[in-house]
Motif scaffolding. Structure first.
Motif, mmCIF file in Angstrom:
data_model
loop_
_atom_site.group_PDB
_atom_site.id
_atom_site.type_symbol
_atom_site.label_atom_id
_atom_site.label_comp_id
_atom_site.label_asym_id
_atom_site.label_seq_id
_atom_site.Cartn_x
_atom_site.Cartn_y
_atom_site.Cartn_z
ATOM 1 N N TYR A 163 0.789 -1.199 -0.120
ATOM 2 C CA TYR A 163 0.002 0.147 0.127
ATOM 3 C C TYR A 163 0.995 1.134 0.034
ATOM 4 O O TYR A 163 0.645 2.342 0.735
ATOM 5 C CB TYR A 163 -0.845 0.070 1.164
ATOM 6 C CG TYR A 163 -2.078 -1.133 1.313
ATOM 7 C CD1 TYR A 163 -3.167 -1.095 0.787
ATOM 8 C CD2 TYR A 163 -1.484 -2.384 1.876
ATOM 9 C CE1 TYR A 163 -4.013 -1.908 0.703
ATOM 10 C CE2 TYR A 163 -2.557 -3.354 1.744
ATOM 11 C CZ TYR A 163 -3.752 -3.209 1.448
ATOM 12 O OH TYR A 163 -4.694 -4.311 1.541
ATOM 13 N N ARG A 164 2.084 1.110 -0.869
ATOM 14 C CA ARG A 164 2.972 2.160 -0.879
ATOM 15 C C ARG A 164 2.479 3.485 -1.433
ATOM 16 O O ARG A 164 3.319 4.667 -0.803
ATOM 17 C CB ARG A 164 4.166 1.749 -1.510
ATOM 18 C CG ARG A 164 3.718 1.560 -3.084
ATOM 19 C CD ARG A 164 5.137 1.119 -3.691
ATOM 20 N NE ARG A 164 5.024 0.823 -4.792
ATOM 21 C CZ ARG A 164 4.671 -0.570 -5.450
ATOM 22 N NH1 ARG A 164 4.538 -1.384 -4.665
ATOM 23 N NH2 ARG A 164 4.470 -0.821 -6.720
ATOM 24 N N LYS A 166 -0.236 5.160 -0.431
ATOM 25 C CA LYS A 166 -0.590 5.870 0.816
ATOM 26 C C LYS A 166 0.182 6.315 1.609
ATOM 27 O O LYS A 166 1.511 5.799 2.058
ATOM 28 C CB LYS A 166 -1.785 4.891 1.574
ATOM 29 C CG LYS A 166 -2.756 4.167 0.264
ATOM 30 C CD LYS A 166 -3.723 3.384 1.005
ATOM 31 C CE LYS A 166 -4.720 2.615 -0.275
ATOM 32 N NZ LYS A 166 -5.619 3.621 -0.614
ATOM 33 N N LYS A 168 1.804 6.853 5.509
ATOM 34 C CA LYS A 168 2.195 5.718 6.546
ATOM 35 C C LYS A 168 0.956 5.506 7.276
ATOM 36 O O LYS A 168 0.702 4.215 7.462
ATOM 37 C CB LYS A 168 3.321 6.354 7.264
ATOM 38 C CG LYS A 168 3.975 5.268 8.134
ATOM 39 C CD LYS A 168 5.106 5.663 9.180
ATOM 40 C CE LYS A 168 5.512 4.363 10.219
ATOM 41 N NZ LYS A 168 6.804 4.901 10.778
ATOM 42 N N ARG A 171 -1.681 3.563 5.574
ATOM 43 C CA ARG A 171 -1.085 2.318 5.175
ATOM 44 C C ARG A 171 -1.294 1.507 6.166
ATOM 45 O O ARG A 171 -1.480 0.055 5.808
ATOM 46 C CB ARG A 171 0.325 2.579 4.742
ATOM 47 C CG ARG A 171 1.062 1.514 4.063
ATOM 48 C CD ARG A 171 2.201 1.701 3.268
ATOM 49 N NE ARG A 171 3.369 2.151 4.146
ATOM 50 C CZ ARG A 171 3.826 3.437 4.096
ATOM 51 N NH1 ARG A 171 3.371 4.405 3.078
ATOM 52 N NH2 ARG A 171 4.822 3.740 4.703
#
Length: 315
Positions: A163-164, A166, A168, A171
């Motif tokens: 989910y990179r 998004k 942190k 994610r």
């Protein structure tokens, strides 16, 4: 798919007794034996009622259903929605027809589900051999060791998706949500897996047989020691009331070691409460030393004891 509360015609805050009453009423109404003229339709309705009751009568499954009711009824609608497989459609027994390996049955449906989840994760794995290590759901004929390996892995599932794109915080929330979805699906499937149910019955039967055999040997040893009492005409040290309890516990421990078992505290207490003293002359068991002592002075016991001694002397 209909809402489980609507199926049982109860409110969403109904308690367990209301749910059970509603289920019994509808189960009676739709039972196939009560609707022979339209058995196929009644069987379908009966299964829907059963499924609704299974979910709502289980505290964990009901909590999950209440928290994700919209997704289960209408499909995934998460703020983290991507190309992931929508697993909410599989939180129902209506997604499969039976418990065989046919295309639309339990084992084929869920085997494909978990294979697809693993394939989605494969894109984010560092090494492809990691994908090969993911246990398969197997078939209806898979042995218990393989089935156990599958559930051990998947009940602790952690998504490999990054989910990179998004931030942190989002994610982390997305990963947590996906993990909960998969783990709860695994728990849902495990509860209905006939392979586990069959294995559980076998284990329960083995435990029961072992317990019965151990109890039979225990009684036999007590009878043998009681027989010595009458053979030698004097009461041995072990048979004195103060020593009986420790002697029986010793017998239990020896038998437990013989059967490769461990006696729990509750089991020891149970053994103390029951089968305390055995009268070989009358074939009776007494729970307390007092009751056994009273029995020894009874006419019935003295008569049987005399017969036993005469028989043993003749032998």
């Amino acid at each position: 798919m209909r809402c489980h509360y609507e199926v049982l015609d109860v409110s969403r805050n109904a308690d367990v007794s209301e749910i059970k009453t509603a289920y019994r009423k509808l189960a009676l109404k739709w039972h196939p034996d009560k609707n022979l003229e339209n058995s196929e339709y009644s069987k379908e309705q009966f299964q829907i009622v059963q499924q609704a009751y299974e979910i709502l009568s289980d505290r964990h499954e009901r909590n999950w259903y209440d928290s994700h009711r919209e997704q289960i009824l209408y499909g995934a609608n998460s703020e983290f929605q991507d190309n992931s497989l929508d697993v909410f459609q599989y939180f129902t027994s209506t997604c499969f027809k039976g418990y065989s390996d046919d295309e639309n049955d339990f084992y084929a449906i869920y085997r494909n589900v978990f294979e697809n989840i693993a394939k989605e994760d494969m894109k984010f794995m560092d090494e492809k051999k990691e994908f090969c290590a993911v246990p398969s759901f197997g078939t209806s004929k898979s042995d218990y060791e393989k089935v156990s390996e599958f559930y051990s892995y998947w009940l602790n599932y952690t998504t490999k998706k990054s989910y990179r794109k998004k931030i942190k915080k989002v994610r982390q929330k997305a990963k947590k949500e996906r993990n909960e979805e998969i783990r709860n699906l695994v728990a849902f499937v495990k509860k209905r897996d006939k392979r586990l149910q069959a294995h559980r019955k076998i284990q329960e039967q083995k435990i029961l047989e072992s317990k019965n055999k151990r109890e039979a040997l225990r009684k036999q040893k007590i009878m043998e020691r009681q027989a010595k009492l009458f053979t030698f005409g004097a009461q041995p040290e072990w048979a004195k009331f103060d020593n009986v309890k420790s002697e029986l516990q010793k017998i239990d421990r020896n038998l437990a070691e013989q059967f490769g078992e461990e006696l729990s505290n509750s089991e020891c207490e149970e053994e103390d409460d029951f089968n305390y003293l055995y009268c070989v002359a009358c074939s009776k068991i007494y729970k307390t030393p007092k009751s056994f002592e009273n029995h020894e002075f009874s006419k019935h016991h003295k008569r049987n004891l005399k017969i036993l001694k005469e028989t043993m002397l003749e032998d």
